[in-house]
Design a protein around this motif. Structure first.
Motif, PDB file in Angstrom:
ATOM      1  N   UNK A 100       0.840  -1.208   0.000  1.00  0.00           N
ATOM      2  CA  UNK A 100       0.000   0.000   0.000  1.00  0.00           C
ATOM      3  C   UNK A 100       0.868   1.249   0.000  1.00  0.00           C
ATOM      4  N   UNK A 101       0.250   2.366  -0.359  1.00  0.00           N
ATOM      5  CA  UNK A 101       0.972   3.635  -0.401  1.00  0.00           C
ATOM      6  C   UNK A 101       0.530   4.558   0.733  1.00  0.00           C
ATOM      7  N   UNK A 102       0.308   3.962   1.896  1.00  0.00           N
ATOM      8  CA  UNK A 102      -0.071   4.745   3.076  1.00  0.00           C
ATOM      9  C   UNK A 102       1.133   5.364   3.778  1.00  0.00           C
ATOM     10  N   UNK A 103       0.928   5.698   5.067  1.00  0.00           N
ATOM     11  CA  UNK A 103       1.997   6.368   5.827  1.00  0.00           C
ATOM     12  C   UNK A 103       3.112   5.412   6.222  1.00  0.00           C
ATOM     13  N   UNK A 104       2.826   4.104   6.152  1.00  0.00           N
ATOM     14  CA  UNK A 104       3.798   3.118   6.621  1.00  0.00           C
ATOM     15  C   UNK A 104       3.562   2.841   8.094  1.00  0.00           C
ATOM     16  N   UNK A 105       3.727   1.587   8.505  1.00  0.00           N
ATOM     17  CA  UNK A 105       3.596   1.262   9.926  1.00  0.00           C
ATOM     18  C   UNK A 105       4.723   1.984  10.666  1.00  0.00           C
ATOM     19  N   UNK A 106       4.410   2.661  11.773  1.00  0.00           N
ATOM     20  CA  UNK A 106       5.460   3.403  12.498  1.00  0.00           C
ATOM     21  C   UNK A 106       6.650   2.510  12.878  1.00  0.00           C
ATOM     22  N   UNK A 107       7.837   3.105  12.867  1.00  0.00           N
ATOM     23  CA  UNK A 107       9.055   2.344  13.166  1.00  0.00           C
ATOM     24  C   UNK A 107       9.733   2.816  14.454  1.00  0.00           C
ATOM     25  N   UNK A 108       9.155   3.827  15.081  1.00  0.00           N
ATOM     26  CA  UNK A 108       9.776   4.309  16.323  1.00  0.00           C
ATOM     27  C   UNK A 108       9.541   3.314  17.458  1.00  0.00           C
ATOM     28  N   UNK A 109      10.370   3.432  18.484  1.00  0.00           N
ATOM     29  CA  UNK A 109      10.346   2.452  19.570  1.00  0.00           C
ATOM     30  C   UNK A 109       9.109   2.637  20.447  1.00  0.00           C
ATOM     31  N   UNK A 110       8.401   1.544  20.705  1.00  0.00           N
ATOM     32  CA  UNK A 110       7.299   1.551  21.667  1.00  0.00           C
ATOM     33  C   UNK A 110       7.929   1.356  23.045  1.00  0.00           C
ATOM     34  N   UNK A 111       7.818   2.363  23.934  1.00  0.00           N
ATOM     35  CA  UNK A 111       8.561   2.303  25.204  1.00  0.00           C
ATOM     36  C   UNK A 111       8.250   1.048  26.035  1.00  0.00           C
ATOM     37  N   UNK A 112       6.982   0.656  26.097  1.00  0.00           N
ATOM     38  CA  UNK A 112       6.617  -0.480  26.954  1.00  0.00           C
ATOM     39  C   UNK A 112       7.222  -1.786  26.445  1.00  0.00           C
ATOM     40  N   UNK A 113       7.465  -1.861  25.135  1.00  0.00           N
ATOM     41  CA  UNK A 113       7.983  -3.103  24.546  1.00  0.00           C
ATOM     42  C   UNK A 113       9.468  -3.000  24.210  1.00  0.00           C
ATOM     43  N   UNK A 114       9.951  -1.747  24.154  1.00  0.00           N
ATOM     44  CA  UNK A 114      11.338  -1.497  23.757  1.00  0.00           C
ATOM     45  C   UNK A 114      11.648  -2.053  22.367  1.00  0.00           C
ATOM     46  N   UNK A 115      10.650  -2.006  21.525  1.00  0.00           N
ATOM     47  CA  UNK A 115      10.822  -2.497  20.156  1.00  0.00           C
ATOM     48  C   UNK A 115      10.151  -1.524  19.196  1.00  0.00           C
ATOM     49  N   UNK A 116      10.577  -1.520  17.938  1.00  0.00           N
ATOM     50  CA  UNK A 116       9.905  -0.665  16.957  1.00  0.00           C
ATOM     51  C   UNK A 116       8.426  -1.058  16.836  1.00  0.00           C
ATOM     52  N   UNK A 117       7.574  -0.043  16.643  1.00  0.00           N
ATOM     53  CA  UNK A 117       6.125  -0.297  16.565  1.00  0.00           C
ATOM     54  C   UNK A 117       5.811  -1.367  15.530  1.00  0.00           C
ATOM     55  N   UNK A 118       6.508  -1.340  14.398  1.00  0.00           N
ATOM     56  CA  UNK A 118       6.214  -2.320  13.340  1.00  0.00           C
ATOM     57  C   UNK A 118       6.439  -3.749  13.836  1.00  0.00           C
ATOM     58  N   UNK A 119       7.484  -3.937  14.638  1.00  0.00           N
ATOM     59  CA  UNK A 119       7.736  -5.280  15.191  1.00  0.00           C
ATOM     60  C   UNK A 119       6.647  -5.665  16.188  1.00  0.00           C
ATOM     61  N   UNK A 120       6.166  -4.686  16.959  1.00  0.00           N
ATOM     62  CA  UNK A 120       5.078  -4.946  17.915  1.00  0.00           C
ATOM     63  C   UNK A 120       3.804  -5.331  17.157  1.00  0.00           C
ATOM     64  N   UNK A 121       3.508  -4.577  16.095  1.00  0.00           N
ATOM     65  CA  UNK A 121       2.315  -4.863  15.290  1.00  0.00           C
ATOM     66  C   UNK A 121       2.379  -6.285  14.721  1.00  0.00           C
ATOM     67  N   UNK A 122       3.577  -6.696  14.309  1.00  0.00           N
ATOM     68  CA  UNK A 122       3.730  -8.020  13.664  1.00  0.00           C
ATOM     69  C   UNK A 122       3.825  -9.168  14.661  1.00  0.00           C
ATOM     70  N   UNK A 123       4.154  -8.874  15.931  1.00  0.00           N
ATOM     71  CA  UNK A 123       4.418  -9.981  16.854  1.00  0.00           C
ATOM     72  C   UNK A 123       3.512 -10.035  18.077  1.00  0.00           C
ATOM     73  N   UNK A 124       2.832  -8.947  18.392  1.00  0.00           N
ATOM     74  CA  UNK A 124       2.009  -8.959  19.608  1.00  0.00           C
ATOM     75  C   UNK A 124       0.539  -9.048  19.229  1.00  0.00           C
TER      76      UNK A 124
END
Ligand code: 0RA
Length: 338
Positions: A100-124
């Motif tokens: 898709x040509x959207x904004x892109x899944x965010x890549x900044x770190x999610x503080x509670x998970x200490x992981x990039x948001x995209x990794x959280x979206x894909x794994x949690x």
């Protein structure tokens, strides 16, 4: 995709903020990283143990639901007004790619998970594309379980995000990242690409039906006016007479008005030339409704109702309310006109 040689050299997101899962150490940061990794694994394990609970079935239907789940995330991005094109490709090796040509899944770190948001979206579990959105961005999906379920049920997933000036990539095997999110070359484009290879150990079949997918995408295009959704079949056995991949592309400026026109074009004569179109919105309750209708000369009615872009085959209060309003209105009109 990034070749693995790039991963450590160019990666920033994860190495600055955390350590890879499995690394042992005694600092609090490392402990909590490990804790969140365990939670992720337990989540993935639950999905792989009882896939039916998450995707309904492990048959052909469930397999196709994986595609819808990924596409629904892109449709949500379109509904939010940030994307207008979704390209789906059935790959020759059993994978499916959704761009898709959207904004892109965010890549900044999610503080509670200490992981990039995209990794959280894909794994949690239940973290799929729903945070940060809001408004009407509610396309249905398989009970809206999120792309992490697709990841858990895939032999492999590759995600590519173009956002914040770079192209970012990460691969997963059976839902587990094979390396931290990699920052690749600079780009000013934005968008998300998810490619997944459904796990043949989970699904009874990993053979997609072009027909099933194209029918669903046409429906989605009708229900999301202005959205372009294309499906390409690159499998060897599915090329056309000239050896080119089969492709369909759906785009309807009129939305469900075009849907009604399409339905009536295959049903003989219409009674009146213009499709009646009614829209209403209650911002406070975050509700909106649209009805398009046109009588044809047939005696059998065709009523198709949807809620959050899910076809409600068995009707519901929305469809009942419509029927009762129509009956009341026509009776009143007939009485008024004697
Ligand atoms: C959460 C927040 C934001 C975008 C997305 C999710 C997003 C998810 C998917 C999944 C497929 N394509 C997607 N595109 C976007 C945006 C947050 C922001 O930019 O403010």
């Amino acid at each position: 995709m990034a070749d693995s040689g790039d991963l450590n050299e160019n990666n920033t997101a994860s190495t600055e903020e955390g350590v890879p899962a499995g690394a042992s150490g005694d600092s609090p940061e490392e402990k909590s990283y490990d804790a969140s990794a365990i939670t992720v694994l337990e989540g993935l394990d639950a999905v792989r143990k009882r896939p039916g609970m998450y995707i309904g079935s492990t048959g052909e239907r469930g397999l196709h639901h994986l595609v819808y789940e990924v596409v629904d995330n892109s449709v949500d991005e379109a509904l939010a007004g940030h994307a207008d094109t979704i390209d789906v490709t059935i790959l020759p090796d059993g994978g499916v790619r959704v761009v898709d040509n959207g904004r892109g899944i965010p890549v900044d770190i999610v503080p509670s998970e200490k992981k990039p948001a995209v990794e959280v979206v894909l794994t949690v579990l239940h973290a799929g594309g729903k945070f940060g959105g809001g408004g009407y961005a509610v396309s249905g999906g398989l009970h809206g379980v999120g792309v992490s379920v697709v990841n858990a049920l895939s032999q492999k997933v590759s995600v590519e995000v173009k956002r914040d000036g770079y192209r970012w990539t990460q691969d997963y095997k059976l839902g587990v990242p094979t390396a931290p999110l990699a920052r690749n070359e600079a780009t000013d484009e934005t968008g998300t690409t998810v490619t997944f290879w459904a796990d043949g150990d989970i699904f009874e079949t990993t053979e997609y039906s072009f027909e099933t997918l194209s029918r669903r995408f046409q429906e989605m295009a009708f229900l999301n006016k202005g959205l372009t959704i294309a499906l390409t079949d690159e499998r060897e056995a599915h090329v056309d007479e000239e050896g080119k991949p089969l492709t369909v592309k759906y785009h309807y400026e009129g939305g469900i008005v075009d849907f009604v026109k399409y339905l009536n074009s295959r049903k003989g004569e219409v009674v009146h030339p213009t499709v009646i179109d009614i829209e209403a919105e209650d911002k406070e309750r975050m509700l909106s409704v649209e009805v398009a209708m046109q009588w044809n000369t047939q005696y059998t009615e065709g009523v198709y109702s949807f809620a959050n872009t899910i076809h409600t085959h068995e009707g519901g209060t929305h469809e009942e309310g419509f029927r009762s309003a129509m009956t009341g209105l026509i009776n009143r009109y007939a009485r008024d006109k004697k």
